[in-house]
Design a protein around this motif. Structure first.
Motif, PDB file in Angstrom:
ATOM      1  N   PHE A  34     -94.590  23.330 109.696  1.00  0.00           N
ATOM      2  CA  PHE A  34     -95.851  23.556 108.978  1.00  0.00           C
ATOM      3  C   PHE A  34     -96.315  25.001 109.164  1.00  0.00           C
ATOM      4  CE2 PHE A  34    -100.479  23.770 108.863  1.00  0.00           C
ATOM      5  CZ  PHE A  34    -100.736  23.243 107.605  1.00  0.00           C
ATOM      6  N   LEU A  35     -96.207  25.514 110.377  1.00  0.00           N
ATOM      7  CA  LEU A  35     -96.647  26.880 110.648  1.00  0.00           C
ATOM      8  C   LEU A  35     -95.802  27.882 109.851  1.00  0.00           C
ATOM      9  CD1 LEU A  35     -97.204  26.593 114.498  1.00  0.00           C
ATOM     10  CD2 LEU A  35     -98.938  26.483 112.688  1.00  0.00           C
ATOM     11  N   THR A  36     -94.498  27.606 109.773  1.00  0.00           N
ATOM     12  CA  THR A  36     -93.618  28.481 108.986  1.00  0.00           C
ATOM     13  C   THR A  36     -93.970  28.420 107.500  1.00  0.00           C
ATOM     14  OG1 THR A  36     -91.833  28.158 110.593  1.00  0.00           O
ATOM     15  CG2 THR A  36     -91.222  28.979 108.404  1.00  0.00           C
ATOM     16  N   MET A  37     -94.265  27.216 107.000  1.00  0.00           N
ATOM     17  CA  MET A  37     -94.606  27.042 105.591  1.00  0.00           C
ATOM     18  C   MET A  37     -95.864  27.811 105.214  1.00  0.00           C
ATOM     19  SD  MET A  37     -93.913  22.905 105.317  1.00  0.00           S
ATOM     20  CE  MET A  37     -94.911  22.743 103.842  1.00  0.00           C
ATOM     21  N   THR A  38     -96.856  27.759 106.067  1.00  0.00           N
ATOM     22  CA  THR A  38     -98.177  28.303 105.725  1.00  0.00           C
ATOM     23  C   THR A  38     -98.416  29.708 106.273  1.00  0.00           C
ATOM     24  OG1 THR A  38     -99.203  27.310 107.684  1.00  0.00           O
ATOM     25  CG2 THR A  38     -99.148  25.985 105.644  1.00  0.00           C
ATOM     26  N   GLY A  39     -97.626  30.122 107.291  1.00  0.00           N
ATOM     27  CA  GLY A  39     -97.840  31.418 107.889  1.00  0.00           C
ATOM     28  C   GLY A  39     -98.940  31.444 108.933  1.00  0.00           C
ATOM     29  N   HIS A  40     -99.551  30.301 109.223  1.00  0.00           N
ATOM     30  CA  HIS A  40    -100.613  30.241 110.245  1.00  0.00           C
ATOM     31  C   HIS A  40    -100.008  30.195 111.652  1.00  0.00           C
ATOM     32  CE1 HIS A  40    -103.957  29.768 107.474  1.00  0.00           C
ATOM     33  NE2 HIS A  40    -103.324  28.787 106.839  1.00  0.00           N
ATOM     34  N   ARG A  41    -100.833  30.572 112.639  1.00  0.00           N
ATOM     35  CA  ARG A  41    -100.429  30.464 114.046  1.00  0.00           C
ATOM     36  C   ARG A  41    -101.071  29.231 114.665  1.00  0.00           C
ATOM     37  NH1 ARG A  41    -101.902  35.826 117.033  1.00  0.00           N
ATOM     38  NH2 ARG A  41    -103.968  35.132 116.278  1.00  0.00           N
ATOM     39  N   ALA A  42    -100.365  28.607 115.588  1.00  0.00           N
ATOM     40  CA  ALA A  42    -100.874  27.387 116.209  1.00  0.00           C
ATOM     41  C   ALA A  42    -102.204  27.624 116.896  1.00  0.00           C
ATOM     42  CB  ALA A  42     -99.846  26.836 117.208  1.00  0.00           C
ATOM     43  N   GLU A  43    -102.344  28.771 117.587  1.00  0.00           N
ATOM     44  CA  GLU A  43    -103.582  29.029 118.314  1.00  0.00           C
ATOM     45  C   GLU A  43    -104.787  29.222 117.394  1.00  0.00           C
ATOM     46  OE1 GLU A  43    -101.010  32.840 118.593  1.00  0.00           O
ATOM     47  OE2 GLU A  43    -100.754  30.660 118.529  1.00  0.00           O
ATOM     48  N   ASP A  44    -104.530  29.530 116.122  1.00  0.00           N
ATOM     49  CA  ASP A  44    -105.635  29.684 115.170  1.00  0.00           C
ATOM     50  C   ASP A  44    -106.060  28.345 114.567  1.00  0.00           C
ATOM     51  OD1 ASP A  44    -105.623  32.427 115.524  1.00  0.00           O
ATOM     52  OD2 ASP A  44    -104.162  32.756 113.898  1.00  0.00           O
ATOM     53  N   LEU A  45    -105.241  27.329 114.728  1.00  0.00           N
ATOM     54  CA  LEU A  45    -105.522  26.041 114.076  1.00  0.00           C
ATOM     55  C   LEU A  45    -105.907  24.947 115.062  1.00  0.00           C
ATOM     56  CD1 LEU A  45    -102.576  25.837 111.476  1.00  0.00           C
ATOM     57  CD2 LEU A  45    -104.860  26.784 111.138  1.00  0.00           C
ATOM     58  N   VAL A  46    -105.114  24.771 116.088  1.00  0.00           N
ATOM     59  CA  VAL A  46    -105.259  23.610 116.969  1.00  0.00           C
ATOM     60  C   VAL A  46    -106.608  23.636 117.669  1.00  0.00           C
ATOM     61  CG1 VAL A  46    -104.321  22.412 118.977  1.00  0.00           C
ATOM     62  CG2 VAL A  46    -102.771  23.416 117.272  1.00  0.00           C
ATOM     63  N   ASP A  47    -107.309  22.507 117.537  1.00  0.00           N
ATOM     64  CA  ASP A  47    -108.634  22.292 118.129  1.00  0.00           C
ATOM     65  C   ASP A  47    -109.705  23.244 117.571  1.00  0.00           C
ATOM     66  OD1 ASP A  47    -107.636  20.266 119.745  1.00  0.00           O
ATOM     67  OD2 ASP A  47    -107.088  21.680 121.339  1.00  0.00           O
ATOM     68  N   ARG A  48    -109.391  23.930 116.499  1.00  0.00           N
ATOM     69  CA  ARG A  48    -110.354  24.884 115.951  1.00  0.00           C
ATOM     70  C   ARG A  48    -110.644  24.646 114.466  1.00  0.00           C
ATOM     71  NH1 ARG A  48    -108.975  30.923 117.806  1.00  0.00           N
ATOM     72  NH2 ARG A  48    -111.116  31.128 117.022  1.00  0.00           N
ATOM     73  N   VAL A  49    -109.699  24.100 113.761  1.00  0.00           N
ATOM     74  CA  VAL A  49    -109.817  23.986 112.299  1.00  0.00           C
ATOM     75  C   VAL A  49    -109.563  22.545 111.872  1.00  0.00           C
ATOM     76  CG1 VAL A  49    -108.857  24.721 110.075  1.00  0.00           C
ATOM     77  CG2 VAL A  49    -109.116  26.385 111.935  1.00  0.00           C
ATOM     78  N   ARG A  50    -110.354  22.106 110.908  1.00  0.00           N
ATOM     79  CA  ARG A  50    -110.096  20.788 110.296  1.00  0.00           C
ATOM     80  C   ARG A  50    -109.089  20.951 109.158  1.00  0.00           C
ATOM     81  NH1 ARG A  50    -115.270  17.695 108.571  1.00  0.00           N
ATOM     82  NH2 ARG A  50    -115.641  19.650 107.436  1.00  0.00           N
ATOM     83  N   LEU A  51    -108.287  19.935 108.971  1.00  0.00           N
ATOM     84  CA  LEU A  51    -107.253  19.988 107.935  1.00  0.00           C
ATOM     85  C   LEU A  51    -107.848  20.373 106.580  1.00  0.00           C
ATOM     86  CD1 LEU A  51    -104.418  17.415 107.332  1.00  0.00           C
ATOM     87  CD2 LEU A  51    -105.870  18.102 105.452  1.00  0.00           C
ATOM     88  N   GLN A  52    -108.987  19.768 106.198  1.00  0.00           N
ATOM     89  CA  GLN A  52    -109.573  20.010 104.885  1.00  0.00           C
ATOM     90  C   GLN A  52    -110.018  21.452 104.691  1.00  0.00           C
ATOM     91  OE1 GLN A  52    -110.408  17.746 107.165  1.00  0.00           O
ATOM     92  NE2 GLN A  52    -112.566  17.113 107.044  1.00  0.00           N
ATOM     93  N   GLU A  53    -110.231  22.172 105.819  1.00  0.00           N
ATOM     94  CA  GLU A  53    -110.642  23.570 105.707  1.00  0.00           C
ATOM     95  C   GLU A  53    -109.485  24.472 105.294  1.00  0.00           C
ATOM     96  OE1 GLU A  53    -112.282  24.431 109.502  1.00  0.00           O
ATOM     97  OE2 GLU A  53    -114.058  23.181 109.205  1.00  0.00           O
ATOM     98  N   LEU A  54    -108.266  23.974 105.390  1.00  0.00           N
ATOM     99  CA  LEU A  54    -107.098  24.746 104.966  1.00  0.00           C
ATOM    100  C   LEU A  54    -106.808  24.585 103.468  1.00  0.00           C
ATOM    101  CD1 LEU A  54    -104.609  24.078 107.910  1.00  0.00           C
ATOM    102  CD2 LEU A  54    -106.056  26.093 107.524  1.00  0.00           C
ATOM    103  N   LEU A  55    -107.532  23.667 102.841  1.00  0.00           N
ATOM    104  CA  LEU A  55    -107.290  23.402 101.429  1.00  0.00           C
ATOM    105  C   LEU A  55    -108.083  24.370 100.558  1.00  0.00           C
ATOM    106  CD1 LEU A  55    -107.543  19.498 101.482  1.00  0.00           C
ATOM    107  CD2 LEU A  55    -105.470  20.897 101.603  1.00  0.00           C
ATOM    108  N   VAL A  56    -107.584  24.614  99.347  1.00  0.00           N
ATOM    109  CA  VAL A  56    -108.359  25.401  98.384  1.00  0.00           C
ATOM    110  C   VAL A  56    -109.609  24.607  98.025  1.00  0.00           C
ATOM    111  CG1 VAL A  56    -106.308  26.564  97.488  1.00  0.00           C
ATOM    112  CG2 VAL A  56    -107.097  24.446  96.410  1.00  0.00           C
ATOM    113  N   VAL A  57    -110.607  25.292  97.421  1.00  0.00           N
ATOM    114  CA  VAL A  57    -111.940  24.694  97.265  1.00  0.00           C
ATOM    115  C   VAL A  57    -111.903  23.363  96.519  1.00  0.00           C
ATOM    116  CG1 VAL A  57    -114.223  25.016  96.267  1.00  0.00           C
ATOM    117  CG2 VAL A  57    -113.066  26.932  97.384  1.00  0.00           C
ATOM    118  N   GLY A  58    -111.238  23.318  95.399  1.00  0.00           N
ATOM    119  CA  GLY A  58    -111.218  22.083  94.608  1.00  0.00           C
ATOM    120  C   GLY A  58    -110.580  20.934  95.342  1.00  0.00           C
TER     121      GLY A  58
END
Length: 396
Positions: A34-58
Motif C-alpha cells: 500500500f505504501l508503495t502504491m500511494t507513496g505515503h510513509r508509514a510514520e505519516d499514516l499509522v495512528d495519525r490518519v483515518r482511511l477516509q482522509e486519504l480519499l479524494v473529496v467526493g
C-alpha cells in the motif's frame, strides 16, 4: 523461516495493499504494498490518519454516507471503487474489499484490501467513450433517417376546391432506419395525381428505389396517358435499376365529377386496395395488379370510381392491415370498422385516427412503416331557406 515471519512477509508484500483500521477508520497498520502504491510513509499514516482522509473529496463523502454504514450493517463491503490521494497529490483509482472484525462491546477492527484499478478505470473510460460515440452515431443515423424519410412525403398536401386531403406517415420501431413508404399528390395535364407506394425492405438500398419511384411517378404523366401506363413506366425504371427491391403502388388521376364530387381513375401495382366509404358502407376499389420491378409480365388495369359528396376514399400501405400483435393481425375487418366509425370526421381526423388505432394495436411501437392518405368530398352546403329568396317587405 518460521510461520510467524511467513505471515508477516505475506502481509507486507501481498499483491494488494492491506490496511488495518479501528472502527473509526484510524489506520493502525499499512503494508509495504500500500505504501508503495500511494507513496505515503508509514510514520505519516499509522495512528495519525483515518482511511477516509486519504480519499479524494467526493469519495470521502461516499465513504461516510455509504461505505461506513454498509460495513456497520453487514460487516463487509466488496468492490467499492474509490480514488486515493497519493503522497505526490496524484489520484490512484482502487477497488476496496473490507470486513469488520470483532464483536461489540469489545474492540473492533476493519481489514481492508486495496486493489489498484488504474488499468480497469482506463478500460472503463474507453468503454464509456466508445458507448458515447456509438450513441452519437445512432443519434446522427436517426436524424439522417428522419430527414431522408421526410423527403418521401410532401410537407403538406395541396388544397383542391371541393376535396379534403390528409396524409400521415409513421416509421417502424424508433425510426432509426429509412423505410420505403411514400405518398404524393401533384398537378398533371389531366387534373391531379395521387400516389401512394411501398418499396420492399429498409435502409439505403430501399431509399434509393423510393427516390427513384417518386420522381419517376412525377415525370411519367407527361408521357403516359393512363394510370396503368404510368405504373408500367415505374416498373421499367425499377427493372433497369437492377435492384433486388420491388415496389407496390397506387396511381390515381383525380378530376371533377359532374355529380359534384370527383372522379378517381386508378391503377394498382401489387398494392392493397383503397377503401371507398359510401352511404352503403365500405367497399374496395381497383383491380389488384402485379408487383412492380419484379415480374416479367405485368397485369395492370384502370378503374374509374365516382366519389360523391359525403364519401371518402382511404389509401394505405400494408403496414396497416399487416400490423401484428403476437399472432393476431390488425386485418381488413378492423380497418373497415375504424373507417366506418370515423366516416363523419374530417379527412385529417380519419387518417390520424386510423394511424392511432394501428399504433395502439401494437402497444405504440409499429412493426412496419405506415402511410395513410384520406380523400374526402365534403357534403354540399345547404343554403338556409331564409337566404334562398329575398323576403317581401312588411313596411307600410
Amino acid at each position: 523461516m518460521d510461520l510467524t515471519s511467513s505471515f508477516e512477509e505475506l502481509f507486507e508484500d501481498a499483491p494488494c495493499g492491506f490496511l488495518v483500521t479501528d472502527a473509526d477508520g484510524v489506520i493502525r497498520r499499512a503494508n509495504r504494498t500500500f505504501l508503495t502504491m500511494t507513496g505515503h510513509r508509514a510514520e505519516d499514516l499509522v495512528d495519525r490518519v483515518r482511511l477516509q482522509e486519504l480519499l479524494v473529496v467526493g469519495d470521502r463523502i461516499f465513504y461516510e454516507t455509504h461505505f461506513a454504514p454498509l460495513l456497520a450493517l453487514q460487516s463487509s463491503a466488496h468492490e467499492i471503487a474509490v480514488d486515493f490521494r497519493g503522497a505526490a497529490g496524484d489520484r490512484l483509482p482502487v477497488l476496496l474489499n473490507a470486513v469488520m472484525k470483532g464483536e461489540p462491546p469489545g474492540p473492533r477492527e476493519i481489514w481492508v484490501c486495496v486493489f489498484a484499478a488504474t488499468d480497469r478505470r482506463g478500460y472503463e473510460r474507453e468503454l464509456l467513450l466508445a458507448r458515447q460515440r456509438a450513441e452519437q452515431s445512432e443519434k446522427e443515423a436517426r436524424e439522417l433517417a428522419g430527414v431522408l424519410q421526410a423527403s418521401f412525403v410532401p410537407p403538406t398536401l395541396p388544397q383542391i376546391d371541393g376535396i379534403e386531403l390528409a396524409g400521415v406517415y409513421a416509421p417502424a420501431g424508433l425510426g432509426e432506419e429509412v423505410g420505403g413508404d411514400f405518398y404524393d399528390m401533384y398537378e398533371t395535364r389531366d387534373g391531379w395525381a395521387l400516389v401512394i407506394g411501398d418499396v420492399s425492405g429498409k435502409g439505403v438500398a430501399a431509399a434509393v428505389v423510393t427516390s427513384l419511384a417518386r420522381y419517376t411517378l412525377r415525370a411519367a404523366p407527361a408521357r403516359e396517358a393512363s394510370p396503368s401506363a404510368v405504373l408500367a413506366s415505374l416498373h421499367r425504371a425499377v427493372v433497369k435499376e437492377r435492384t433486388d427491391r420491388f415496389v407496390t403502388a397506387v396511381y390515381a388521376q383525380v378530376s371533377p365529377s359532374p355529380g359534384g364530387g370527383c372522379l378517381l381513375t386508378l391503377s394498382l401495382g401489387g398494392h392493397p386496395q383503397p377503401v371507398h366509404l359510401t352511404g352503403k358502407g365500405p367497399s374496395r376499389i381497383g383491380n389488384p395488379g402485379t408487383l412492380l420491378g419484379m415480374l416479367r409480365k405485368l397485369r395492370l388495369s384502370d378503374v374509374t370510381v365516382e366519389v360523391l359528396p359525403g364519401e371518402s376514399v382511404v389509401f394505405f400501405t400494408d403496414g396497416v392491415v399487416e400490423a401484428r400483435r403476437d399472432d393476431e393481425l390488425f386485418g381488413d375487418e378492423r380497418l373497415e370498422r375504424v373507417l366506418v366509425e370515423s366516416r363523419d370526421e374530417s379527412a385529417s381526423d380519419m387518417a390520424g385516427r386510423l394511424l392511432h388505432e394501428v399504433s395502439s394495436f401494437q402497444s405504440g411501437v409499429l412493426s412496419d412503416d405506415v402511410a395513410i392518405v384520406a380523400l374526402k368530398v365534403p357534403e354540399a352546403l345547404k343554403v338556409p331557406e331564409a337566404l334562398e329568396a329575398p323576403q317581401e317587405s312588411t313596411a307600410p
